[in-house]
Write a protein that holds these residues in place. Structure first.
Motif, PDB file in Angstrom:
ATOM      1  N   ARG A  48       0.754  -1.123   0.075  1.00 34.65           N
ATOM      2  CA  ARG A  48       0.026  -0.117  -0.009  1.00 34.65           C
ATOM      3  C   ARG A  48       0.822   1.238  -0.090  1.00 34.65           C
ATOM      4  O   ARG A  48       2.135   1.232   0.577  1.00 34.65           O
ATOM      5  N   ARG A  81      -0.509  -5.190   3.047  1.00 36.86           N
ATOM      6  CA  ARG A  81      -1.910  -5.707   2.680  1.00 36.86           C
ATOM      7  C   ARG A  81      -2.195  -7.044   2.136  1.00 36.86           C
ATOM      8  O   ARG A  81      -0.978  -7.603   1.415  1.00 36.86           O
ATOM      9  N   GLU A  89      -1.923   6.500   0.582  1.00 38.68           N
ATOM     10  CA  GLU A  89      -2.884   5.804   0.541  1.00 38.68           C
ATOM     11  C   GLU A  89      -4.223   6.313   1.065  1.00 38.68           C
ATOM     12  O   GLU A  89      -4.323   7.160   2.023  1.00 38.68           O
ATOM     13  N   ASP A 139      -1.475   2.179  -6.587  1.00 33.07           N
ATOM     14  CA  ASP A 139      -0.406   2.332  -5.437  1.00 33.07           C
ATOM     15  C   ASP A 139       0.856   2.925  -5.535  1.00 33.07           C
ATOM     16  O   ASP A 139       1.488   3.519  -4.828  1.00 33.07           O
ATOM     17  N   ASN A 175      -8.823  -1.865  -5.751  1.00 31.69           N
ATOM     18  CA  ASN A 175      -8.309  -2.831  -4.655  1.00 31.69           C
ATOM     19  C   ASN A 175      -9.204  -3.502  -3.981  1.00 31.69           C
ATOM     20  O   ASN A 175     -10.212  -2.997  -3.632  1.00 31.69           O
ATOM     21  N   GLN A 200      -5.912  -4.744   5.052  1.00 33.94           N
ATOM     22  CA  GLN A 200      -4.795  -4.042   5.086  1.00 33.94           C
ATOM     23  C   GLN A 200      -4.457  -3.476   6.397  1.00 33.94           C
ATOM     24  O   GLN A 200      -5.299  -3.257   7.190  1.00 33.94           O
TER      25      GLN A 200
END
Length: 460
Positions: free
Chosen positions: A244, A331, A384, A421, A446, A451
């Motif tokens: 991530r 993640r 993120e 990402d 995703n 995560q």
């Protein structure tokens, strides 16, 4: 913050969880081509800088609220509601105020079956002195729960009158309680599904069914294309994803360096075995098993794709960690690229705002409909963002409600955006701005089992 507050409220003489800054401390500047951005340390020609260290407020620089603000309001609220016996409508209300009676508020409640309101009401005559609690009975009529549904009681406390700081009807506290009934997913009988054809070559496998076609790349061990009614739904993926984009907190505790070995672990996978099992009797189901070697982390990864005659795909992923002393996995999930036209998002889970497994107390379970832009949180420094947790399902569609749906077994978390990402991954904290990002020509999705949380108790 909820973990801190749970401890604080369990002791009469404990205090803490103080927050440094109310607002992101930044100044508006323009790029050379005239686009606005929020500038922080290093953007003014100074040689010594802490970069975005002061971009740590509860609200943005323009004073717009963030998911952090909503979480804090929920954790700090001065009215608590606990279940006693929801089948009888019994709840316990606790007044955590020191000087205010709850007769200044009216209580609004809704009892829902998934996203459908079954019953609702308003209690306007609740009187409860400060630091006291009592059990009350809501007039919820008895129901016979459906086995494939969930039931929720949502309670809000609203101001009865205007005040100097908020108007009548402002919500000062809210809670969501889950009715004691476990949902049972009703599975479709695959025997009743249409038949499919399987064409396997040396480098690929094609599954052709009524209205759909799926192609697998055997060398890469992933779907090469997926079309339904001659419209492309998947352009690339799903692929295993363990990375991530680091958050500010991640940079603070060295996460970006400590877990770097996972960054390309999925991208550099090597297919060790690829097998196809066609149900020759029913001819409406095919199972594809793929074994990968994850050389970067000295581990093995296993994927099972079951494709049914109606075009649905069941995916099961497993990892076998063989290398000792690996760092934590940021993640465990899948990433895929889908057409940019699929920009309408509906999800049944915690929302509507961004939330993570350690920051979702202020997000309630419901069915939400958002645009892809609304799924994004525009942090001053890219990182993120935009994940939603505890998802039962997420549907990603075009303007005609045509698209994909992912269903958790039992739950998943997900994000959708126009950047990958990798796009959001900075070399060091505070070295990028949103104006540095280039919007992709596809939507990046995703789909995660889980995560890491956003943390904050061990970073600087």
């Amino acid at each position: 913050i909820k973990d801190y507050w749970d401890v604080i409220e369990s002791h009469d003489k404990l205090q803490g969880a103080s927050i440094w800054d109310w607002v992101d401390q930044a100044f508006k500047k323009k790029t050379e081509d005239g686009r606005d951005f929020w500038a922080y340390g290093g953007d003014f020609g100074e040689k010594m800088t802490d970069r975005n260290f002061l971009i740590n407020g509860l609200v943005m620089a323009d004073r717009s609220i963030t998911p952090k603000t909503i979480e804090l309001k929920k954790v700090y609220q001065n009215i608590s509601v606990k279940p006693v016996d929801l089948t009888k409508g019994e709840i316990k209300i606790i007044n955590k105020y020191f000087f205010i009676n709850l007769n200044k508020f009216e209580m609004v409640w809704k009892f829902k079956e998934d996203d459908k309101t079954l019953q609702e009401g308003i209690e306007s005559s609740i009187s409860l002195d400060p630091r006291k609690g009592k059990v009350i009975l809501l007039p919820i009529k008895h129901i016979t729960p459906k086995k494939d549904c969930e039931y929720w009681l949502t309670i809000s406390f609203m101001l009865k009158e205007n005040t100097s700081w908020a108007k009548k009807g402002y919500e000062v506290a809210a809670e969501q309680l889950k009715y004691p009934h476990e949902r049972i997913v009703v599975k479709v009988d695959s025997k009743s599904l249409p038949q499919i054809k399987v064409q396997e070559g040396a480098a690929d496998v094609k599954i052709i069914g009524k209205d759909f076609e799926i192609s697998f790349d055997k060398n890469k061990g992933m779907i090469a294309s997926y079309s339904y009614k001659n419209q492309t739904l998947i352009e690339k993926g799903p692929e295993p994803n363990f990375w991530r984009a680091p958050t500010d907190n991640d940079f603070g505790n060295g996460h970006h360096k400590r877990t770097a070995v996972w960054r390309y672990a999925g991208d550099t996978r090597v297919v060790k075995n690829f097998t196809t099992q066609f149900d020759e009797a029913a001819k409406n189901k095919v199972t594809i098993n793929i074994e990968y070697e994850l050389g970067e982390v000295g581990s093995e990864y296993f994927s099972t794709y079951t494709i049914f005659g109606n075009g649905e795909i069941a995916i099961e992923n497993k990892i076998k960690i063989n290398k000792k002393e690996l760092p934590e996995i940021p993640r465990f999930g899948l990433k895929l690229n889908i057409p940019k036209e699929l920009s309408n998002i509906a999800f049944y889970g915690k929302g509507p705002h961004e939330n993570y497994w350690d920051r979702n107390a202020g997000a309630f379970v419901d069915l939400y409909n958002l645009s892809i832009d609304e799924m994004h949180t525009p942090y001053v420094s890219p990182q993120e963002n935009g994940t939603r947790t505890y998802l039962r399902l997420i549907a990603i569609t075009n303007k005609n409600c045509f698209g994909l749906m992912a269903v958790g077994d039992p739950l998943l978390s997900a994000s959708t955006r126009f950047n990958t990402d990798e796009d959001l991954t900075q070399k060091e904290r505070g070295t990028m701005h949103p104006t540095d990002l280039v919007k992709r020509d596809f939507i990046y999705v995703n789909l995660d089992l889980k995560q890491m949380g956003v943390g904050g108790d061990d970073s600087l």
